[in-house]
Scaffold this motif. Structure first.
Motif, PDB file in Angstrom:
ATOM      1  N   ARG A 191       7.159 -20.483   8.886  1.00 14.19           N
ATOM      2  CA  ARG A 191       8.340 -19.921   8.323  1.00 14.19           C
ATOM      3  C   ARG A 191       7.909 -18.501   7.793  1.00 14.19           C
ATOM      4  N   LEU A 192       7.478 -17.527   8.620  1.00 17.43           N
ATOM      5  CA  LEU A 192       6.934 -16.178   8.109  1.00 17.43           C
ATOM      6  C   LEU A 192       8.253 -15.580   7.821  1.00 17.43           C
ATOM      7  N   GLN A 193       9.261 -15.812   8.393  1.00 15.71           N
ATOM      8  CA  GLN A 193      10.377 -15.059   8.046  1.00 15.71           C
ATOM      9  C   GLN A 193      10.971 -15.166   6.672  1.00 15.71           C
ATOM     10  N   ASP A 194      10.323 -16.104   6.029  1.00 11.93           N
ATOM     11  CA  ASP A 194      10.488 -16.360   4.510  1.00 11.93           C
ATOM     12  C   ASP A 194       9.894 -15.173   3.609  1.00 11.93           C
ATOM     13  N   ILE A 195       8.838 -14.718   4.173  1.00 14.75           N
ATOM     14  CA  ILE A 195       8.207 -13.508   3.502  1.00 14.75           C
ATOM     15  C   ILE A 195       9.032 -12.254   3.386  1.00 14.75           C
ATOM     16  N   ILE A 196       9.642 -12.135   4.453  1.00 12.36           N
ATOM     17  CA  ILE A 196      10.625 -10.757   4.699  1.00 12.36           C
ATOM     18  C   ILE A 196      11.854 -10.961   3.699  1.00 12.36           C
ATOM     19  N   ASP A 197      12.246 -12.367   3.625  1.00 11.79           N
ATOM     20  CA  ASP A 197      13.463 -12.839   2.989  1.00 11.79           C
ATOM     21  C   ASP A 197      13.336 -12.608   1.701  1.00 11.79           C
ATOM     22  N   ALA A 198      12.160 -12.957   1.018  1.00 16.44           N
ATOM     23  CA  ALA A 198      11.617 -13.095  -0.375  1.00 16.44           C
ATOM     24  C   ALA A 198      11.309 -11.765  -0.858  1.00 16.44           C
ATOM     25  N   VAL A 210       5.535  -4.818   2.998  1.00 17.02           N
ATOM     26  CA  VAL A 210       5.172  -6.113   3.522  1.00 17.02           C
ATOM     27  C   VAL A 210       4.296  -5.944   4.983  1.00 17.02           C
ATOM     28  N   VAL A 211       2.940  -6.388   4.836  1.00 15.36           N
ATOM     29  CA  VAL A 211       2.058  -6.247   6.054  1.00 15.36           C
ATOM     30  C   VAL A 211       1.870  -7.545   6.679  1.00 15.36           C
ATOM     31  N   PHE A 212       1.998  -7.648   7.893  1.00 12.05           N
ATOM     32  CA  PHE A 212       1.567  -8.750   8.837  1.00 12.05           C
ATOM     33  C   PHE A 212       0.484  -8.421   9.837  1.00 12.05           C
ATOM     34  N   GLY A 227      11.457 -23.985   1.181  1.00  8.60           N
ATOM     35  CA  GLY A 227      12.960 -23.543   1.445  1.00  8.60           C
ATOM     36  C   GLY A 227      13.506 -22.723   0.666  1.00  8.60           C
ATOM     37  N   ASP A 228      12.770 -22.717  -0.740  1.00  5.43           N
ATOM     38  CA  ASP A 228      13.873 -22.028  -1.903  1.00  5.43           C
ATOM     39  C   ASP A 228      13.130 -20.460  -1.641  1.00  5.43           C
ATOM     40  N   VAL A 229      13.834 -19.639  -1.159  1.00  5.51           N
ATOM     41  CA  VAL A 229      13.277 -17.950  -0.870  1.00  5.51           C
ATOM     42  C   VAL A 229      13.425 -17.608  -2.231  1.00  5.51           C
ATOM     43  N   ASP A 230      14.493 -17.568  -3.032  1.00  6.64           N
ATOM     44  CA  ASP A 230      14.484 -16.987  -4.532  1.00  6.64           C
ATOM     45  C   ASP A 230      13.419 -17.608  -5.368  1.00  6.64           C
ATOM     46  N   ALA A 231      12.854 -18.838  -5.234  1.00  7.63           N
ATOM     47  CA  ALA A 231      11.755 -19.070  -5.855  1.00  7.63           C
ATOM     48  C   ALA A 231      10.479 -18.598  -5.235  1.00  7.63           C
ATOM     49  N   PHE A 232      10.407 -18.145  -3.827  1.00 11.41           N
ATOM     50  CA  PHE A 232       9.255 -17.456  -3.282  1.00 11.41           C
ATOM     51  C   PHE A 232       9.212 -16.055  -4.091  1.00 11.41           C
ATOM     52  N   GLN A 233      10.285 -15.446  -4.020  1.00 11.83           N
ATOM     53  CA  GLN A 233      10.283 -14.165  -4.635  1.00 11.83           C
ATOM     54  C   GLN A 233       9.780 -14.257  -5.973  1.00 11.83           C
ATOM     55  N   THR A 234      10.048 -15.241  -6.925  1.00  7.99           N
ATOM     56  CA  THR A 234       9.762 -15.516  -8.027  1.00  7.99           C
ATOM     57  C   THR A 234       8.141 -15.685  -8.097  1.00  7.99           C
ATOM     58  N   ALA A 235       7.613 -16.416  -7.399  1.00  5.96           N
ATOM     59  CA  ALA A 235       5.972 -16.689  -7.333  1.00  5.96           C
ATOM     60  C   ALA A 235       5.649 -15.399  -7.057  1.00  5.96           C
ATOM     61  N   ILE A 236       5.925 -14.716  -5.839  1.00  8.87           N
ATOM     62  CA  ILE A 236       5.156 -13.379  -5.576  1.00  8.87           C
ATOM     63  C   ILE A 236       5.149 -12.453  -6.942  1.00  8.87           C
ATOM     64  N   GLU A 237       6.359 -12.395  -7.506  1.00  8.32           N
ATOM     65  CA  GLU A 237       6.545 -11.424  -8.791  1.00  8.32           C
ATOM     66  C   GLU A 237       5.546 -11.951  -9.958  1.00  8.32           C
ATOM     67  N   ARG A 238       5.486 -13.210 -10.223  1.00  2.81           N
ATOM     68  CA  ARG A 238       4.607 -13.763 -11.001  1.00  2.81           C
ATOM     69  C   ARG A 238       3.289 -13.463 -10.791  1.00  2.81           C
ATOM     70  N   THR A 239       2.839 -13.695  -9.477  1.00  2.00           N
ATOM     71  CA  THR A 239       1.453 -13.249  -8.968  1.00  2.00           C
ATOM     72  C   THR A 239       1.085 -11.763  -9.231  1.00  2.00           C
ATOM     73  N   LEU A 240       1.959 -10.894  -9.056  1.00  2.00           N
ATOM     74  CA  LEU A 240       1.937  -9.565  -9.118  1.00  2.00           C
ATOM     75  C   LEU A 240       1.657  -9.369 -10.565  1.00  2.00           C
ATOM     76  N   ASP A 241       2.525  -9.779 -11.519  1.00  2.00           N
ATOM     77  CA  ASP A 241       2.166  -9.531 -12.976  1.00  2.00           C
ATOM     78  C   ASP A 241       1.045 -10.112 -13.441  1.00  2.00           C
ATOM     79  N   ASP A 242       0.571 -11.184 -12.750  1.00  2.00           N
ATOM     80  CA  ASP A 242      -0.694 -11.536 -13.533  1.00  2.00           C
ATOM     81  C   ASP A 242      -1.888 -11.538 -12.587  1.00  2.00           C
TER      82      ASP A 242
END
Length: 366
Positions: free
Chosen positions: A212-219, A228-230, A319-334
């Protein structure tokens, strides 16, 4: 000194986590504990080293890069004390025959739930269902007739016990990573080499549809100042590139990276993104952690355990792309705190720790 004969269908020239696990275990075992020989599908593209024994092989028609070895035992394999099968198919049958012939204990590692890959053979639901059932029936038979099963994570252990109903003892042994290799490296030089700047969110590994690597692009679509780097390649790459062209985010495809480049790749990333729900451990997540890079990944499969939520990264629901984006943002912030936690846990995920556990389990069956 314990002599081990290991049989695998995923070895050279395939570049994946299982290959590196067996290589690393073999090298560390031979340096410190005894003798480990590896039987693998031979290919003209690779010259065997000492204690490597190729057999005739053919390309697996449904899965690029994988070869199927003839289920035979080369005469060059010396007498062992324990047999270790890293596959239930092909050479896994040769391992079983070798163990039976010499009355040796057979240990089997469960690296990959083969039913998850049925879609490479057919996209029809009825065919997929039949293939999955057949695969699980065979896996139950194989793993129910060995002396010990090893899995790289607790979720994979639960799959064997609960879904496949295996009665053989099952124990968790992390694959482990080479912490001498995977440690913080020169990120600036890597960024300059590939003309990368800004905030980097990335992944490396095989580009498979099941990941499901497309989720990285979508998030990351429309996230400010994110590239984004693959790294890596695989059957899903063309579709990923097409999706990237339609997205409002800068996406770079670096292709296969030399193993020596990976520490710098991981170090250069601000976040390692891992949406794959089918991992049995997620070795690349641990490699990233060992280089000080936290992971934003799915709360499914082995990643539910591999990522320590709030300590080495953050989870999101499958499957929750919005939550994936939130997880990425939280990881960046912390990131600073998470990165330090990752570095503090390097010893726990090392090859040395894994092989010590492996030795203990070999002793228990010999």
């Amino acid at each position: 000194m314990t002599r081990v004969a290991a049989f695998t269908d995923t070895y050279h020239p395939t570049v994946n986590g299982v290959t590196y696990t067996i290589e690393a275990w073999r090298d560390h075992w031979n340096d410190h504990h005894g003798q480990m020989d590896v039987v693998y599908p031979g290919t003209d593209e690779y010259t065997p080293r000492a204690r490597e024994h190729p057999v005739r092989s053919l390309p697996f028609p449904f899965y690029d890069g994988v070869r199927v070895g003839a289920p035979r035992v080369p005469k060059t394999v010396p007498r062992a004390d324990v047999v270790h099968a890293h596959t239930a198919f092909g050479l896994g049958l040769a391992a079983r025959r070798y163990a039976d012939k010499h009355d040796l204990p057979l240990v089997a590692s469960y690296h990959t739930p083969t039913a998850e890959y049925a879609e490479y053979i057919s996209s029809h639901d009825s065919v997929l269902s039949s293939l999955s059932r057949a695969s699980e029936t065979y896996e139950h038979w194989y793993y129910d007739h060995v002396d010990l099963v090893l899995t790289p994570s607790e979720p994979t252990k639960r799959h064997l016990l609960d879904d496949l109903d295996v009665s053989t003892p099952v124990h968790v042994v992390s694959n482990g990573i080479d912490t001498d290799r995977f440690q913080p490296a020169d990120a600036d030089t890597f960024r300059d080499r590939f003309d990368l700047d800004g905030t980097l969110v990335g992944y490396t590994g095989r580009h498979g549809y099941e990941k499901r690597l497309q989720d990285i692009i979508d998030a990351t679509d429309s996230m400010d100042d994110v590239t984004v780097v693959f790294g890596g390649d695989g059957p899903a790459r063309d579709d990923l590139e097409a999706r990237a062209r339609r997205a409002d985010v800068d996406v770079r495809f670096l292709g296969f990276l030399d193993r020596d480049d990976l520490p710098a790749f991981y170090t250069a990333l601000d976040v390692f993104a891992f949406p794959s729900p089918v991992e049995t451990q997620g070795l690349v997540a641990l490699e990233a952690n060992a280089c000080g890079t936290p992971v934003a990944g799915v709360d499914a499969g082995a990643l539910a355990d591999t990522i320590d939520d709030g300590e080495t990264g953050y989870h999101y629901e499958p499957g929750d792309v919005d939550a994936f984006q939130t997880a990425i943002e939280r990881t960046l912030d912390d990131r600073d705190r998470l990165a330090q936690n990752c570095l503090d846990r390097r010893d726990q995920v090392s090859i040395e720790h894994a092989v010590t556990e492996l030795h203990r389990h070999y002793d228990a069956v010999t």
